[in-house]
Design an enzyme around this catalytic site. Structure first.
Site, mmCIF file in Angstrom:
data_model
loop_
_atom_site.group_PDB
_atom_site.id
_atom_site.type_symbol
_atom_site.label_atom_id
_atom_site.label_comp_id
_atom_site.label_asym_id
_atom_site.label_seq_id
_atom_site.Cartn_x
_atom_site.Cartn_y
_atom_site.Cartn_z
ATOM 1 N N ASP A 151 0.823 -1.211 0.000
ATOM 2 C CA ASP A 151 0.000 0.000 0.000
ATOM 3 C C ASP A 151 0.859 1.264 0.000
ATOM 4 O O ASP A 151 2.093 1.217 0.016
ATOM 5 C CB ASP A 151 -0.940 -0.035 1.206
ATOM 6 C CG ASP A 151 -2.346 0.471 0.896
ATOM 7 O OD1 ASP A 151 -2.499 1.280 -0.035
ATOM 8 O OD2 ASP A 151 -3.294 0.051 1.598
ATOM 9 N N ASP A 210 -9.931 3.538 -3.582
ATOM 10 C CA ASP A 210 -10.605 2.330 -3.124
ATOM 11 C C ASP A 210 -12.015 2.192 -3.694
ATOM 12 O O ASP A 210 -12.751 3.170 -3.844
ATOM 13 C CB ASP A 210 -10.714 2.333 -1.605
ATOM 14 C CG ASP A 210 -9.377 2.099 -0.926
ATOM 15 O OD1 ASP A 210 -8.381 1.859 -1.636
ATOM 16 O OD2 ASP A 210 -9.327 2.159 0.318
#
Length: 430
Positions: A151, A210
């Site tokens: 990430d 996201d």
């Protein structure tokens, strides 16, 4: 005697790794990865029992046999680093340790994935990998990890934003030095156009922020947003040239099973297959309904996604309500999906003989419906329709798709070949 690898030995391994020889592992993602991830449904509410139960379910419910292989643990698994800097799992959530969990998953014919972050902390505030890349890669290899989602949170602490190419290259090199083939999933959210530089570094890269479990929405979270299925689909425009075997655009993990209707699940799954996207399920699959299992394990839709050519589909024709997408496949086949984006049922008709041909500028592939006949198969109904010499007429339900596979069968018959000779026995006797 110390049984763990020391910091000194880790640094020696780091120095021994030749930057010139460093690379990503090839052959791990020749088709888009398929699996499951904990985040969309469970967030931080994870432990080793959940992962074991999910692996058991995938082995039992047909997902493993349909091609799903990765069981991926997302954020919140972390404990503390030991005195030598090696990350440990949370002892309460994962009391048996990651090596034992990986063994459990592997025994069921599946692979284990894990999560880290290129910053000092993960998105949930746990220890990130910045400054510990080689130690973390060694630890993952020692545990038997097969997939790393990496990430991009907290990479700008102290006012200095980390360079993403440097950050992801460092982890790539660390994984290679550790010696265990591990898929590297670049989760940089598309902010720095990873499709432009990711091919030599990772096996897939996120193209957007996201995903969230809605059909068409944007949900703000201060300085970032989550996006619905249609919003993310629209953001894939212009990216197909960068995808292919071993390097995939990733529009994020699927919300199939978390959406409002089976039709939305079906449409979402189909469009990710048309995008040649990774198929990473993000719902609770331990006790799935028959409807959801049928969706997730539809072999003919999965075959569109996993087609060896690895060509991402594109929008052939769009209106405000209905879109037609096509995707070149092996052996001259084409996938064709008609998507109803609207909140009302839509009547659809497509006359192959009089519409524009499918013409893919990326590959040079082109149909010639006036010269060649294609059989048409409905991939959700699992039945053959007519062929391309006849129009298709369908009523598309709300937020649903018609998914077709076109297979060439030969040249268009001439008029004479189409004519039926009269039956002499039927002639009227005078």
């Amino acid at each position: 005697m110390r049984t763990t690898t020391t910091l000194a030995s880790a640094m020696a391994l780091l120095l021994a790794a030749s930057p010139a020889a460093a690379q990503k592992f090839d052959g791990l993602a020749d088709t888009p990865p398929m699996g499951w991830n904990s985040w969309n449904h469970f967030g931080c509410q994870i432990d080793e029992d959940l992962i074991k139960e999910t692996a058991d379910a995938m082995a039992r419910n047909g997902m493993r046999d349909a091609g799903y292989e990765y069981v991926n643990i997302d954020d919140c698994w972390h404990g503390e680093r030991d005195e030598d800097g090696f990350i440990q799992p949370d002892p309460e959530r994962f009391p048996s340790g990651m090596k034992a969990l990986a063994d459990y998953v592997h025994e069921r014919g599946l692979k284990l994935g894990i999560y880290s972050d290129a910053g000092a902390k993960t998105c949930a505030g746990y220890p990130g990998s910045q400054g510990y890349e080689y130690q973390d890669a060694m630890q993952y290899a020692r545990w038997g990890i097969d997939y790393l989602k990496y990430d991009w949170c907290n990479t700008g602490e102290g006012g200095a934003q980390r360079n993403p190419v440097e950050a992801y290259t460092t982890m790539r090199d660390a994984l290679y030095a550790a010696g265990r083939p591990i898929v590297l999933s670049i989760c940089e959210w598309g902010d720095n156009e990873p499709w432009m530089w990711g091919e030599e570094i990772g096996h897939l890269w996120r193209t957007t922020g996201d995903i969230i479990n809605c059909w068409d929405c944007e949900v703000g979270h201060g300085n970032w947003s989550s996006f619905g299925i249609m919003n993310i689909l629209d953001k894939q425009d212009g990216l197909r040239e960068y995808a292919g075997p071993g390097h995939w655009n990733d529009p994020d993990m699927m919300e199939v099973g978390n959406l409002s209707t089976p039709a939305e699940d079906r449409a979402h799954f189909t469009m990710w297959a048309m995008l040649a996207a990774p198929l990473i399920a993000g719902t609770d699959i331990r006790d799935v309904s028959d409807s959801l299992r049928t969706t997730l394990t539809n072999e003919e839709i999965i075959a569109v996604d996993q087609d060896p050519l690895g060509i991402q589909g594109y929008a052939h024709k769009k209106t405000a309500d209905v879109e037609i997408w096509v995707k070149p496949l092996m052996d001259g086949d084409w996938a064709m999906t008609i998507l109803n984006r609207s909140d009302e049922p839509q009547d659809f008709e497509y006359d192959f003989m009089n519409e524009y041909a499918f013409e893919d500028a990326l590959t040079g592939r082109r149909t010639a419906f006036e010269k060649e006949v294609y059989d048409v198969r409905d991939l959700w109904a699992g039945e053959d329709l007519a062929d391309t010499s006849r129009p298709i007429r369908k009523r598309l339900p709300v937020h649903d798709v018609l998914a077709l596979r076109l297979t060439p069968t030969g040249p268009m018959p001439t008029r004479q070949e189409n004519e039926i000779e009269p039956d002499p026995g039927s002639a009227k006797q005078e």
